[in-house]
Write an enzyme that holds these catalytic residues in place. Structure first.
Site, mmCIF file in Angstrom:
data_model
loop_
_atom_site.group_PDB
_atom_site.id
_atom_site.type_symbol
_atom_site.label_atom_id
_atom_site.label_comp_id
_atom_site.label_asym_id
_atom_site.label_seq_id
_atom_site.Cartn_x
_atom_site.Cartn_y
_atom_site.Cartn_z
ATOM 1 N N ASP A 440 0.872 -1.171 0.000
ATOM 2 C CA ASP A 440 0.000 0.000 0.000
ATOM 3 C C ASP A 440 0.913 1.227 0.000
ATOM 4 O O ASP A 440 1.606 1.508 0.989
ATOM 5 C CB ASP A 440 -0.874 -0.050 1.270
ATOM 6 C CG ASP A 440 -1.874 1.085 1.340
ATOM 7 O OD1 ASP A 440 -1.655 2.119 0.676
ATOM 8 O OD2 ASP A 440 -2.866 0.938 2.072
ATOM 9 N N HIS A 441 0.907 1.930 -1.114
ATOM 10 C CA HIS A 441 1.869 3.022 -1.272
ATOM 11 C C HIS A 441 1.557 4.218 -0.369
ATOM 12 O O HIS A 441 2.371 5.113 -0.212
ATOM 13 C CB HIS A 441 1.925 3.460 -2.746
ATOM 14 C CG HIS A 441 3.271 3.976 -3.164
ATOM 15 N ND1 HIS A 441 4.220 4.405 -2.273
ATOM 16 C CD2 HIS A 441 3.829 4.131 -4.398
ATOM 17 C CE1 HIS A 441 5.296 4.810 -2.929
ATOM 18 N NE2 HIS A 441 5.093 4.642 -4.222
ATOM 19 N N ARG A 442 0.368 4.211 0.255
ATOM 20 C CA ARG A 442 0.092 5.280 1.219
ATOM 21 C C ARG A 442 0.922 5.079 2.473
ATOM 22 O O ARG A 442 1.187 6.018 3.214
ATOM 23 C CB ARG A 442 -1.399 5.259 1.612
ATOM 24 C CG ARG A 442 -2.341 5.582 0.473
ATOM 25 C CD ARG A 442 -3.765 5.326 0.878
ATOM 26 N NE ARG A 442 -3.988 3.923 1.256
ATOM 27 C CZ ARG A 442 -5.144 3.443 1.681
ATOM 28 N NH1 ARG A 442 -6.196 4.240 1.803
ATOM 29 N NH2 ARG A 442 -5.276 2.170 2.001
#
Ligand code: CAO
Length: 468
Positions: A440-442
């Site tokens: 999850d790039h967040r």
């Protein structure tokens, strides 16, 4: 202040019914006719209302308790002196049945009229896919089964046989919010829709609306609120013979969850390779030694153990995103995707950090078998902190696994292959295991993901490092 006991009134034919929902807590101020709890027999569920106003001092029943007429529900402090007739008066209110009659309404028959697929054999309504292991942090009997609500086929019409299963208060709550219960699959026991399911559904709908591009009108379900083109409607029969089969319950659940996770999580996948030449030689050797004991050391078991090491070194990968915070879990429960005839499920190896590779291997085998037989208990699919999806036994050189919300990363394993690797002076034949880490790039940056895979590859190259 006078204290009275609120008791279960005459509830007709029901002589011992289970408490499935508590609608008040100690300390709550309650009003006459306010629902206190929901009980359920094998035929119907109903809410029991209060016959008095006051403050709940103590709840005398808990979830799962069996109650009958006269069982004490709660001690209530009431300002009304006339109500201080203690339990006898509170119990003997002749109007109870009359007062309750309009409130107690059988909700839905759960008998044989429910289609088998609605409940599934023993397949729990929980976490049936990598993406369906959502909300695993929930605990307690009421939330023992936690699957976010799943949108049913928008065209699906509620027939008496598939009326959604929900208590009157949840129905009322859903009506107030304009939620059609037929569109949800409940996360409660027997797929009962809970108030949390309704809330989660509304949140999802709001999130969908929020990401709809400005100026676009999707016209509701078309384009799933994303401003996309409507799904193409084709009369396939025009082109050749066709056959339509309904999706299994597990597939419907996993599809909805996979879709949500794919749409809501910005996925990136980092691909790497681990040199498992030495590990595979060791595994083969140890398996030959242990053959008599019947223990099979699988590659998956070694990878689970190595992942725990990597997760402990990089705790972001074992966290969950909650609003503006990251929840770091100090336990390492590793889920693994298991392919079953009805679709994907994700059993969880709890406390993998405290288990040996041998124990993990045996547990994965037991859980995978239970999964295929549809015998996994909900608890066996809950609480995962990181998931591994292994397609190594089947094939492929790499893939993009979908993250299993609320986790933030998932590791895909593909088929090992013997390849020539340059060692600085010559090519050597090495056995390489492809690693595909979706994150999850967040929460996780690309560099961290590359480090995770590199660290994992180092551990698998020389498994002694796991001991460090
Ligand atoms: N490369 C090559 N061969 C592999 C391998 C790999 N990475 N991993 C396993 N194998 C081989 C094993 O050596 C074994 O072969 P033998 O029977 O000859 O010994 C065979 O594949 C079966 O492996 P296994 O018994 O070790 O089982 P497993 O641990 O690989 O798999 C399980 C268990 C439950 C993960 C698997 O049965 C399964 O369901 N996989 C599918 C998961 C899936 O569908 N994921 C996609 C989800 S979408 O994200």
């Amino acid at each position: 202040m006078p204290l009275i006991e609120l008791k279960v009134p005459d509830i007709g034919d029901f002589d011992s019914v289970e408490v499935i929902e508590l609608l008040v807590s100690a300390g709550d101020q309650i009003k006459p006719e306010q629902s206190l709890l929901t009980v359920e027999s094998d035929k119907a569920s109903m809410e029991i209302p209060s016959s008095a106003a006051g403050r709940v001092v103590e709840l005398k029943v808990g979830l799962g308790d069996k109650v009958a007429q006269g069982s004490v529900i709660a001690l209530v402090e009431t300002a009304d002196a006339t109500a201080d007739q203690s339990s006898a008066a509170a119990n003997a209110v002749p109007a109870t049945a009359a007062v309750i009659a309009p409130v107690i309404a059988p909700v839905i028959s759960q008998g044989s009229s429910v289609p088998p697929d609605a409940h599934g054999p023993s397949a729990p309504a929980t976490e049936p896919s990598p993406a369906a292991v959502a909300d695993a942090n929930s605990a307690g009997p009421e939330s023992a089964v936690r699957v976010p609500p799943v949108q049913a086929d928008p065209g699906e019409v509620a027939s008496p046989a598939n009326l959604p299963h929900a208590s009157p208060s949840v129905r009322k709550f859903a009506r107030e919010l304009g939620v059609e219960l037929t569109r949800l699959v409940g996360s409660g026991p027997k797929q009962r829709i809970t108030a949390d399911d309704v809330r989660a559904h509304v949140k999802l709908a709001m999130a969908g609306a929020a990401i709809k591009p400005a100026g676009k009108s999707s016209g509701g379900a078309e384009g799933a609120g994303l401003g996309l083109l409507p799904w193409p409607k084709i009369d396939f029969a025009k082109f050749g013979p066709v056959e339509t089969r309904p999706l299994s319950r597990i597939r419907k659940l996993s599809a909805a969850n996979l879709h949500r996770n794919w749409v809501m999580i910005p996925h990136v996948t980092n691909h790497d390779e681990a040199d498992v030449t030495a590990l595979e030689a060791f595994r083969t050797e140890i398996n030959a030694e242990q053959a008599v004991a019947g223990v099979k050391f699988t590659m998956l078991a070694f990878v689970i153990k190595a992942c725990v090491h990597a997760l402990q070194k990089m705790p972001d990968f074992n966290a969950s995103l909650e609003g503006d915070s990251l929840v770091y879990k100090h336990y390492w429960h590793i889920g693994f995707a298991a392919d079953t005839p009805n679709g994907l499920v994700v059993p969880v190896i709890r406390d993998a950090d405290r288990k040996t590779v041998s124990q993990i291997a045996q547990e994965t085998a037991t859980l995978a078998l239970a999964a295929r037989e549809g015998k996994l208990a909900p608890a066996q699919m809950q609480g995962g902190t990181f998931t591994i999806s292994s397609l190594g036994g089947i094939g492929g050189t790499g893939f993009t696994p979908i993250i299993n919300a609320p986790e933030v990363a998932i590791l895909g394993l593909s088929r090992t292959a013997m390849r020539p690797v340059w060692n600085g002076t010559s090519f050597e034949a090495r056995l390489l295991l492809p690693l595909s880490l979706s994150y999850d790039h967040r929460v996780i940056d690309g560099a961290a993901a590359a480090r995770f895979n590199a660290h994992l590859a180092r551990l698998l190259l020389d498994f002694r490092r796991v001991l460090l």
